[in-house]
Design an enzyme around this catalytic site. Structure first.
Site, PDB file in Angstrom:
ATOM      1  N   THR A  51       0.813  -1.208   0.000  1.00 14.28           N
ATOM      2  CA  THR A  51       0.000   0.000   0.000  1.00 14.28           C
ATOM      3  C   THR A  51       0.848   1.261   0.000  1.00 14.28           C
ATOM      4  O   THR A  51       0.436   2.297  -0.521  1.00 14.28           O
ATOM      5  CB  THR A  51      -0.940  -0.014   1.222  1.00 14.28           C
ATOM      6  OG1 THR A  51      -1.818  -1.119   1.070  1.00 14.28           O
ATOM      7  CG2 THR A  51      -1.770   1.244   1.334  1.00 14.28           C
ATOM      8  N   SER A  93       1.706  -7.607  -0.482  1.00 10.00           N
ATOM      9  CA  SER A  93       2.554  -8.566   0.249  1.00 10.00           C
ATOM     10  C   SER A  93       1.840  -9.882   0.539  1.00 10.00           C
ATOM     11  O   SER A  93       2.467 -10.842   0.972  1.00 10.00           O
ATOM     12  CB  SER A  93       3.095  -7.945   1.533  1.00 10.00           C
ATOM     13  OG  SER A  93       2.072  -7.790   2.484  1.00 10.00           O
ATOM     14  N   ASP A 139       0.524  -6.576   5.184  1.00 13.17           N
ATOM     15  CA  ASP A 139      -0.115  -7.851   5.534  1.00 13.17           C
ATOM     16  C   ASP A 139       0.871  -8.923   5.984  1.00 13.17           C
ATOM     17  O   ASP A 139       0.574  -9.709   6.884  1.00 13.17           O
ATOM     18  CB  ASP A 139      -0.951  -8.370   4.357  1.00 13.17           C
ATOM     19  CG  ASP A 139      -2.223  -7.558   4.165  1.00 13.17           C
ATOM     20  OD1 ASP A 139      -2.612  -6.837   5.108  1.00 13.17           O
ATOM     21  OD2 ASP A 139      -2.824  -7.634   3.076  1.00 13.17           O
TER      22      ASP A 139
HETATM   23  N1  DAS Z   1      -2.140  -4.936   0.109  1.00 13.05           N
HETATM   24  C1  DAS Z   1      -1.643  -5.185   1.406  1.00 13.05           C
HETATM   25  C2  DAS Z   1      -0.193  -5.602   1.397  1.00 13.05           C
HETATM   26  O1  DAS Z   1       0.490  -5.357   0.438  1.00 13.05           O
HETATM   27  C3  DAS Z   1      -1.961  -4.153   2.403  1.00 13.05           C
HETATM   28  C4  DAS Z   1      -0.935  -3.141   2.823  1.00 13.05           C
HETATM   29  O2  DAS Z   1       0.145  -2.949   2.316  1.00 13.05           O
HETATM   30  O3  DAS Z   1      -1.264  -2.420   3.793  1.00 13.05           O
HETATM   31  O4  DAS Z   1       0.218  -6.167   2.343  1.00 13.05           O
END
Ligand code: DAS
Length: 327
Positions: A15, A61, A95
């Site tokens: 994110t 992730s 994540d």
């Molecule tokens: N999409 C998720 C990740 O890449 C969420 C984030 O980064 O907060 O882990």
């Protein structure tokens, strides 16, 4: 000559490099913004550090793989012996940040600061936390004192050690907490305060980075479960199993009976808890069957530690327990 620290940024996506697309609709995509854009933005804020970027991946992730872990490990190891680099930042989705952080903490020496950073709000979202977290990470990675604290995670002005870091909320910029130990320091773009002395100064790498990650499923405990819940997780390759148990690593009797059979057959069994906080202590059942108590590690991180141990040829329950007991 500039005294500004030279920081290598290893980008993986998440994110922090994600876009929201709209302030009002849900059109989130992780890993959309290249690391150079990020570095430019940070530098325009008058940063006292020299940043260079390397893109390792551009993923959410949840899609992290052992290959990406190995690429990160290689890039960090090279940076550790490169005199032109003072510290390393890994931009990462939130994540699985705690799993990557622990894996690198177990396999890298504490020669230079290694800091994971993420964000809960995409880069173009109203009130994004990404750039602030990033500037904070630069401040931490620029401090030589950070090295003696192992791999660190920086989120919402707090510094949490890899062993303690947990994502504890699905949303909100304060999604992370440290358990059993809370933050080891606080940071803002203009200040850095450590709580206490470094605990891992000059520490060598504790384990080799696995070339193969052994199959270690997680069994999530729930009411009214029977042994089929265990058996559907097993393959011919299964080397270990982590129980995300009730309370302090508890499970129905039928499940413990099945886990005892697996332990007897040479599969390493670690009891963790599906509860977010609290230590899982050793119980008589452990010595009876060769189970291991995960202590302060939640199931996902217990799995990482068990995989690393097994890949390093450590499979005796007492030795595995000693690694879980160690901070
Ligand atoms: N999409 C998720 C990740 O890449 C969420 C984030 O980064 O907060 O882990």
């Amino acid at each position: 000559m500039s005294s500004a620290a030279n920081i290598l940024i290893l980008a993986t996506g998440g994110t922090i490099a994600g876009t929201a697309g709209s302030a009002l609709k849900r059109d989130y995509r992780p890993g959309q913004i290249g690391i150079s854009t990020f570095i430019e933005q940070a530098e325009s804020l008058g940063l006292d550090a020299n940043l260079t970027g390397q893109e390792i991946a551009a993923i959410g992730s949840e899609d992290i793989t052992p290959e990406i872990w190995r690429s990160l490990y290689r890039a960090c190891s090279n940076a550790m012996v490169n005199e032109g680099i003072d510290g390393i930042i890994i931009t990462h989705g939130t994540d699985t940040a705690e799993e990557t952080a622990l894996l690198l903490d177990l396999t890298l020496p504490t020669t230079k600061p290694v800091v994971l950073v993420g964000a809960m709000r995409p880069a173009d979202a109203v009130g994004t936390d990404g750039i602030r977290n990033f500037l904070n990470a630069v401040r931490v990675a620029s401090d030589p004192d950070a090295a003696g604290r192992g791999v660190l995670l920086v989120m919402s002005d707090r510094i949490i050690s890899a062993r303690d870091a947990r994502k504890a909320k699905t949303s909100g910029v304060d999604a992370f907490k440290g358990f059993p130990r809370d933050a080891v320091g606080t940071v803002t773009p203009s200040s850095l305060d450590w709580f206490g002395e470094p605990w891992a100064k000059g520490r060598a790498a504790r384990y080799a980075m696995p070339t193969d990650f052994p199959h270690v499923p997680i069994l999530y405990a729930h009411a009214a479960m029977d042994r089929s819940a265990v058996d559907c997780l097993l393959t011919d390759q299964t080397r270990g199993l982590v129980l995300a148990g009730f309370g302090d690593g508890n499970a129905p009797e039928a499940i413990f009976d099945r886990l005892a059979e697996l332990a007897e057959a040479g599969i390493s069994i670690v009891r963790a808890s599906r509860v977010d906080e609290g230590l899982v202590d050793r119980i008589p059942l452990d010595s009876q069957h060769g189970f291991v108590a995960a202590r302060g590690l939640g199931p996902a991180k217990a799995r990482i530690l068990l995989q690393v141990l097994l890949a390093n040829g450590i499979s005796a329950p007492e030795e595995i327990q000693a690694a879980f007991d160690k901070r």
